[in-house]
Design an enzyme around this catalytic site. Sequence first.
Site, PDB file in Angstrom:
ATOM      1  N   CYS A  92       0.179  -1.565  -3.922  1.00 17.18           N
ATOM      2  CA  CYS A  92      -1.076  -0.849  -4.121  1.00 17.18           C
ATOM      3  C   CYS A  92      -1.488  -0.966  -5.592  1.00 17.18           C
ATOM      4  CB  CYS A  92      -0.917   0.625  -3.744  1.00 17.18           C
ATOM      5  SG  CYS A  92      -2.479   1.547  -3.843  1.00 17.18           S
ATOM      6  N   ASP A 129      -2.614   1.252  -7.341  1.00 17.37           N
ATOM      7  CA  ASP A 129      -2.337   2.536  -7.998  1.00 17.37           C
ATOM      8  C   ASP A 129      -1.515   2.340  -9.282  1.00 17.37           C
ATOM      9  OD1 ASP A 129      -1.000   5.124  -8.602  1.00 17.37           O
ATOM     10  OD2 ASP A 129      -1.984   5.762  -6.746  1.00 17.37           O
ATOM     11  N   ARG A 178       0.385   4.121 -10.816  1.00 16.26           N
ATOM     12  CA  ARG A 178       1.702   4.755 -10.874  1.00 16.26           C
ATOM     13  C   ARG A 178       2.796   3.954 -10.173  1.00 16.26           C
ATOM     14  NH1 ARG A 178      -0.620  10.107  -8.234  1.00 16.26           N
ATOM     15  NH2 ARG A 178      -1.565   8.414  -7.029  1.00 16.26           N
ATOM     16  N   HIS A 203       2.950   3.443  -0.986  1.00 13.50           N
ATOM     17  CA  HIS A 203       3.520   4.615  -1.672  1.00 13.50           C
ATOM     18  C   HIS A 203       2.997   5.899  -1.057  1.00 13.50           C
ATOM     19  CE1 HIS A 203      -0.122   5.600  -4.136  1.00 13.50           C
ATOM     20  NE2 HIS A 203      -0.396   4.360  -3.806  1.00 13.50           N
ATOM     21  N   CYS A 233      -0.758   7.986  -1.345  1.00 10.27           N
ATOM     22  CA  CYS A 233      -1.730   6.917  -1.609  1.00 10.27           C
ATOM     23  C   CYS A 233      -3.167   7.392  -1.335  1.00 10.27           C
ATOM     24  CB  CYS A 233      -1.405   5.713  -0.733  1.00 10.27           C
ATOM     25  SG  CYS A 233      -2.521   4.311  -0.996  1.00 10.27           S
TER      26      CYS A 233
HETATM   27 CO    CO Z   1      -2.227   3.664  -3.201  1.00  7.66          CO
END
Ligand code: CO
Length: 213
Positions: free
Chosen positions: A42, A44, A46, A98, A101
């Site tokens: 992803c 993302d 993090r 994750h 998400c």
């Molecule tokens: Co995500």
Amino acid sequence: MEAYKKLLRENKAWASSKLGTDPEYFKRLADLQTPEFLWIGCSDSRVPANEITGTDPGEIFVHRNVANLVVNNDVNLLSVLDFAVNHLKVKHVIVCGHYGCGGIRASMSNLDYQPILNMWLRNIKDVYRLHRDKLDAIEEFEARADLLTELNVQEQVFNLAKTSIVQKAWRDNGYPHLHGWVYGLKDGIINPVFEMTANTALDPLYEYDDIQF
Ligand code: CO
């Protein structure tokens, strides 16, 4: 100082610290890229692939998009997959989602995210529909989102196996090994939820028995 300038300053510090411990570090990496893994994760911020797996530059070939999807007409992803499998000869392809998400949560809502995001999130809604009974049986939203996250990586692994790129590599080399993982933002731990190898049976509907190239 403007925020982006910090990145450039930190980059210089990082480069010199690498050279401090290994003067040949960049020369070696510049000459050769032989990663064993393709990571489809992803976007993302993090979930940085190298950091959470304790790997260095050169070890993982990375593709990231919103909610780590393998969409069969996504030329970007397919180019990465083709290059990783046919040229780099990666042994493992990892789809890593994750918990928590935003893409997964957004797909579970009925909000209009405007055409582009709606189009992308539709792929996750389709995963939900395939497992509707199991998901609808869970009352609590977080738990339902967690299960959808796991089912989503499983579905994306299926999507990899449906490509002639992977099927040809399985036939010719016996790899890559496909993995569906989910990373926990709260504890930093990766939960392996699904896998497929060259020996795993595939829905015959998606099997190519006359791969030419
Ligand atoms: Co995500």
